[in-house]
Design a protein around this motif. Sequence first.
Motif, mmCIF file in Angstrom:
data_model
loop_
_atom_site.group_PDB
_atom_site.id
_atom_site.type_symbol
_atom_site.label_atom_id
_atom_site.label_comp_id
_atom_site.label_asym_id
_atom_site.label_seq_id
_atom_site.Cartn_x
_atom_site.Cartn_y
_atom_site.Cartn_z
ATOM 1 N N MET A 1 40.522 -45.232 -1.290
ATOM 2 C CA MET A 1 40.379 -44.836 -2.760
ATOM 3 C C MET A 1 39.157 -45.343 -3.039
ATOM 4 N N LYS A 2 38.464 -46.234 -2.477
ATOM 5 C CA LYS A 2 37.044 -46.761 -3.123
ATOM 6 C C LYS A 2 36.183 -45.654 -2.658
ATOM 7 N N ASN A 3 36.409 -45.132 -1.332
ATOM 8 C CA ASN A 3 35.398 -44.089 -0.785
ATOM 9 C C ASN A 3 35.455 -42.632 -1.714
ATOM 10 N N ILE A 4 36.867 -42.474 -1.923
ATOM 11 C CA ILE A 4 37.081 -41.128 -2.765
ATOM 12 C C ILE A 4 36.524 -41.484 -4.149
ATOM 13 N N SER A 5 36.420 -42.394 -4.796
ATOM 14 C CA SER A 5 35.902 -42.743 -6.348
ATOM 15 C C SER A 5 34.415 -42.565 -5.992
ATOM 16 N N LEU A 6 33.771 -43.212 -4.922
ATOM 17 C CA LEU A 6 32.396 -43.131 -4.802
ATOM 18 C C LEU A 6 32.078 -41.662 -4.627
ATOM 19 N N THR A 7 32.701 -40.735 -3.925
ATOM 20 C CA THR A 7 32.321 -39.302 -3.611
ATOM 21 C C THR A 7 32.528 -38.598 -5.039
ATOM 22 N N LEU A 8 33.417 -38.816 -5.815
ATOM 23 C CA LEU A 8 33.735 -38.051 -6.952
ATOM 24 C C LEU A 8 32.504 -38.441 -7.795
ATOM 25 N N LEU A 9 31.975 -39.710 -7.884
ATOM 26 C CA LEU A 9 31.059 -40.276 -8.672
ATOM 27 C C LEU A 9 29.636 -39.431 -8.339
ATOM 28 N N THR A 10 29.554 -39.401 -6.861
ATOM 29 C CA THR A 10 28.299 -38.828 -6.562
ATOM 30 C C THR A 10 28.400 -37.474 -6.973
ATOM 31 N N LEU A 11 29.371 -36.558 -6.680
ATOM 32 C CA LEU A 11 29.594 -35.215 -7.242
ATOM 33 C C LEU A 11 29.252 -34.873 -8.617
ATOM 34 N N ALA A 12 29.894 -35.840 -9.378
ATOM 35 C CA ALA A 12 29.594 -35.855 -10.939
ATOM 36 C C ALA A 12 28.159 -35.771 -11.218
ATOM 37 N N VAL A 13 27.210 -36.916 -10.815
ATOM 38 C CA VAL A 13 26.027 -37.199 -10.917
ATOM 39 C C VAL A 13 25.324 -35.988 -10.310
ATOM 40 N N ALA A 14 25.505 -35.213 -9.279
ATOM 41 C CA ALA A 14 24.864 -34.017 -8.715
ATOM 42 C C ALA A 14 25.037 -32.959 -9.635
ATOM 43 N N THR A 15 26.234 -32.779 -10.314
ATOM 44 C CA THR A 15 26.534 -31.466 -11.037
ATOM 45 C C THR A 15 25.603 -31.955 -12.169
ATOM 46 N N ALA A 16 25.823 -33.009 -12.744
ATOM 47 C CA ALA A 16 25.002 -33.287 -13.994
ATOM 48 C C ALA A 16 23.866 -32.940 -14.087
ATOM 49 N N SER A 17 22.995 -33.199 -12.803
ATOM 50 C CA SER A 17 21.510 -33.257 -12.668
ATOM 51 C C SER A 17 21.252 -31.881 -12.581
ATOM 52 N N GLN A 18 22.254 -31.025 -11.801
ATOM 53 C CA GLN A 18 21.730 -29.594 -11.517
ATOM 54 C C GLN A 18 21.866 -28.709 -13.007
ATOM 55 N N SER A 19 23.024 -29.254 -13.666
ATOM 56 C CA SER A 19 23.110 -28.698 -15.160
ATOM 57 C C SER A 19 22.018 -28.952 -15.914
ATOM 58 N N ALA A 20 21.388 -30.359 -15.893
ATOM 59 C CA ALA A 20 20.302 -30.270 -16.553
ATOM 60 C C ALA A 20 19.020 -29.515 -16.525
ATOM 61 N N LEU A 21 18.817 -28.853 -15.430
ATOM 62 C CA LEU A 21 17.907 -28.073 -14.789
ATOM 63 C C LEU A 21 17.873 -26.824 -15.781
ATOM 64 N N ALA A 22 19.106 -26.207 -15.906
ATOM 65 C CA ALA A 22 19.455 -25.060 -16.685
ATOM 66 C C ALA A 22 19.055 -25.112 -18.183
ATOM 67 N N PHE A 23 18.554 -24.202 -18.681
ATOM 68 C CA PHE A 23 18.347 -24.420 -20.409
ATOM 69 C C PHE A 23 19.601 -24.280 -20.987
ATOM 70 N N GLN A 24 19.361 -25.095 -22.099
ATOM 71 C CA GLN A 24 20.662 -24.985 -23.098
ATOM 72 C C GLN A 24 20.238 -24.645 -24.415
ATOM 73 N N LYS A 25 21.243 -24.517 -25.266
ATOM 74 C CA LYS A 25 21.362 -24.126 -26.726
ATOM 75 C C LYS A 25 20.539 -25.316 -27.273
ATOM 76 N N GLY A 26 19.522 -24.879 -28.082
ATOM 77 C CA GLY A 26 18.755 -25.892 -28.891
ATOM 78 C C GLY A 26 17.300 -26.198 -28.223
ATOM 79 N N ASP A 27 17.034 -26.014 -26.748
ATOM 80 C CA ASP A 27 15.890 -26.089 -26.112
ATOM 81 C C ASP A 27 14.772 -25.388 -26.848
ATOM 82 N N TRP A 28 13.655 -25.973 -26.759
ATOM 83 C CA TRP A 28 12.246 -25.048 -26.979
ATOM 84 C C TRP A 28 11.466 -25.366 -25.814
ATOM 85 N N ILE A 29 10.858 -24.191 -25.549
ATOM 86 C CA ILE A 29 9.946 -24.143 -24.193
ATOM 87 C C ILE A 29 8.762 -23.586 -24.950
ATOM 88 N N VAL A 30 7.678 -24.202 -24.123
ATOM 89 C CA VAL A 30 6.193 -23.513 -24.492
ATOM 90 C C VAL A 30 5.524 -23.326 -23.020
#
Length: 223
Positions: A1-30
């Motif tokens: 169970m501990k290993n499953i939880s760690l795997t899910l946490l790792t996937l969640a962090v990776a997904t959040a990091s990837q999503s942060a690369l894509a632009f989002q509503k409200g972003d300004w870029i120069v």
Amino acid sequence: MKNISLTLLTLAVATASQSALAFQKGDWIVRGGLATVSPDESTSNIVVGSDLGVDLAIDNDTQLGLNIAYFFTDKLNIEVLAATPFKHDVNFGVSDPLGTGDKLGEVTHLPPTITLNYYFNDPSSPFQPYIGAGVNYTFIFDEEFTSANDAAGLKGLSLDDSFGLSAQVGVDYMLNEQWFLNGSVRWVDIDTEASFSLNGAPGSVNSIEIDPMVYTISIGYRF
């Protein structure tokens, strides 16, 4: 169970990091970098009383390109393009009818452009490609003949400003959540006409379709 939880946490962090690369509503870029305007010109012949049988050619120029954009959805932004003034040599198209050298003169222009861009917005990739379409108003100023042509009697060169459409394709490569590299290719519809005088006789070039490709390489920052 501990290993499953760690795997899910790792996937969640990776997904959040990837999503942060894509632009989002409200972003300004120069972005800032180098922009090259490469005319794909087509002109009518020079007329002074009669058709001289000679058209015009317009050289490339590279300047500092700047733009700012705001994302009003995750996939759509409005971009405003600006640049330092572009200066182009204007040459006789085939032969020099006055014997003053191939270069006829110079013109300077500013091409502010407003573009609506659509981003494909793949959160799994640092490459963020987009396409866009918009409108351009080109201010043309500081038109002048070379000193040799001025001495030969060419005076009062004037080109009209231009309003037209534009289209572009580009890609941002995300270095991290704030910084990215950009490359784009833009087509701009620039049509104008020229008037002048030769030893007091009125002259004109009634159709000048500049229609340049604009190639830009720049670095950008997201706010």
